[in-house]
Design a protein around this motif. Structure first.
Motif, PDB file in Angstrom:
ATOM      1  N   GLY A 112     -12.547 -52.246 -13.105  1.00 31.02           N
ATOM      2  CA  GLY A 112     -11.473 -51.805 -13.996  1.00 31.02           C
ATOM      3  C   GLY A 112     -10.280 -51.283 -13.213  1.00 31.02           C
ATOM      4  O   GLY A 112      -9.125 -51.661 -13.477  1.00 31.02           O
ATOM      5  N   LEU A 113     -10.556 -50.433 -12.218  1.00 28.21           N
ATOM      6  CA  LEU A 113      -9.466 -49.898 -11.385  1.00 28.21           C
ATOM      7  C   LEU A 113      -8.773 -51.023 -10.615  1.00 28.21           C
ATOM      8  O   LEU A 113      -7.540 -51.056 -10.513  1.00 28.21           O
ATOM      9  N   ALA A 114      -9.581 -51.956 -10.082  1.00 26.92           N
ATOM     10  CA  ALA A 114      -9.015 -53.060  -9.310  1.00 26.92           C
ATOM     11  C   ALA A 114      -8.078 -53.907 -10.183  1.00 26.92           C
ATOM     12  O   ALA A 114      -6.992 -54.301  -9.746  1.00 26.92           O
ATOM     13  N   ILE A 115      -8.475 -54.157 -11.427  1.00 31.01           N
ATOM     14  CA  ILE A 115      -7.639 -54.960 -12.324  1.00 31.01           C
ATOM     15  C   ILE A 115      -6.266 -54.297 -12.501  1.00 31.01           C
ATOM     16  O   ILE A 115      -5.219 -54.931 -12.327  1.00 31.01           O
ATOM     17  N   LEU A 116      -6.283 -52.992 -12.805  1.00 30.89           N
ATOM     18  CA  LEU A 116      -5.014 -52.273 -13.007  1.00 30.89           C
ATOM     19  C   LEU A 116      -4.164 -52.299 -11.738  1.00 30.89           C
ATOM     20  O   LEU A 116      -2.964 -52.592 -11.777  1.00 30.89           O
ATOM     21  N   LEU A 117      -4.802 -52.026 -10.608  1.00 28.41           N
ATOM     22  CA  LEU A 117      -4.080 -52.000  -9.339  1.00 28.41           C
ATOM     23  C   LEU A 117      -3.494 -53.375  -8.992  1.00 28.41           C
ATOM     24  O   LEU A 117      -2.329 -53.485  -8.584  1.00 28.41           O
ATOM     25  N   PHE A 118      -4.274 -54.418  -9.200  1.00 23.98           N
ATOM     26  CA  PHE A 118      -3.821 -55.758  -8.822  1.00 23.98           C
ATOM     27  C   PHE A 118      -2.688 -56.248  -9.723  1.00 23.98           C
ATOM     28  O   PHE A 118      -1.769 -56.926  -9.258  1.00 23.98           O
ATOM     29  N   VAL A 119      -2.760 -55.904 -11.006  1.00 21.93           N
ATOM     30  CA  VAL A 119      -1.659 -56.277 -11.905  1.00 21.93           C
ATOM     31  C   VAL A 119      -0.375 -55.614 -11.401  1.00 21.93           C
ATOM     32  O   VAL A 119       0.680 -56.243 -11.291  1.00 21.93           O
ATOM     33  N   TYR A 120      -0.507 -54.331 -11.038  1.00 18.11           N
ATOM     34  CA  TYR A 120       0.653 -53.596 -10.533  1.00 18.11           C
ATOM     35  C   TYR A 120       1.170 -54.203  -9.229  1.00 18.11           C
ATOM     36  O   TYR A 120       2.369 -54.420  -9.065  1.00 18.11           O
TER      37      TYR A 120
END
Ligand code: RET
Length: 273
Positions: free
Chosen positions: A41-49
């Motif tokens: 979940g954290l990786a998804i948010l970070l990667f989108v950013y």
């Protein structure tokens, strides 16, 4: 009399512990799954950013295939936790736990079929490889995952489990050959040798950990128990997916020009003729 007859099925059901009960009663085991849901979940948010300013077509393709790695992962781990993709298997004679009903998180092996091709697509694009090599790497990788799933699920005979392990490893050798021999040359031509070299070493070492863990874990020799095996895969996943993807995306976001202008090795070799 009717009441006793009705009560009987319950008695039968209670004699065997279901996969969901095993998961519910083993905190260490379920923590190995929850850890990845949280990190994915954290990786998804970070990667989108991280990808917010990437706009050349090839860099965007690398970005979306990398983003799909934690997306597949969060779906995979949620499916394991929900009980949908776990079960128990009765191991055949010869296996250390023969005759026992063993916890099987088969959804793990299934979803590698969708996550690992994304990793290879991103790496192949980074190396500026041609379509034939990309197709070979991805199809052989899918072969590895599907036959690996067969190795985990087959209970007809112990030998058959290792036969599928062997077939899966043969597919894996092709993937290793492409990563170690073919793509480094392509990456050198494309001017991405440095980052490709780093990610290649990371990938090869971590990916080798999976068959080793399979062999030592509950599916194979059963030297490791269910929770340790699961933490092993979860740990490898954290490094092979999120850490790998973070390094790749950080480089792509900072070097978009290098990716955008990288020659396709098909075009490059045609030009050299
Ligand atoms: C199995 C067992 C059979 C033999 C081989 C295997 C290899 C698995 C690999 C998995 C990599 C998974 C990754 C997942 C991240 O999303 C199926 C364990 C060779 C290499 C990187």
């Amino acid at each position: 009399a009717a009441a006793t007859r009705l009560a009987q099925p319950d008695v039968l059901l209670q004699t065997e512990t279901s996969a969901v009960e095993i998961l519910r009663n083993d905190t260490v085991l379920s923590a190995s799954l929850w850890a990845n849901v949280a990190l994915a979940g954290l990786a998804i948010l970070l990667f989108v950013y991280m990808g917010r300013n990437v706009d050349t077509p090839r860099a965007r393709l690398i970005w979306v295939s990398t983003l799909l790695v934690p997306l597949v992962s969060i779906a995979s781990y949620s499916a394991l936790l929900s009980g949908l993709t776990i079960g128990t298997l009765e191991m055949p004679a010869g296996h250390a736990l023969a005759g026992e009903s063993v916890f099987s998180p088969w959804g793990r092996y299934l979803t590698w079929t969708f996550s690992t091709p994304m990793i290879l697509l991103a790496l192949g694009l980074l190396a500026g490889t041609d379509t034939a090599k990309l197709f070979t790497a991805i199809t052989m990788d899918v072969g590895m995952c599907v036959t690996g799933l067969a190795a985990a699920l087959v209970t007809q005979s112990y030998l058959l489990r290792w036969a599928f392990f062997g077939i899966s490893s043969a597919f894996f050798l092709v993937v290793l050959y492409i990563l170690l021999v073919e793509w480094p040359d392509d990456a050198a031509r494309a001017g991405t040798a440095d980052i490709f070299g780093t990610l290649k070493v990371l990938t090869v070492i971590l990916w080798l950990g999976y068959p080793i863990l399979w062999a030592l874990g509950t599916e194979g020799l059963a030297l490791l128990d269910v929770a340790i095996t699961s933490w092993g895969y979860s740990g490898l996943d954290i490094l092979a997916k999120y850490v790998f993807a973070f390094l790749l995306l950080r480089w792509v976001a900072g070097n978009e020009d290098a990716v955008a202008t990288a020659p396709d090795s098909a075009t490059a070799s045609a030009a050299a003729d």
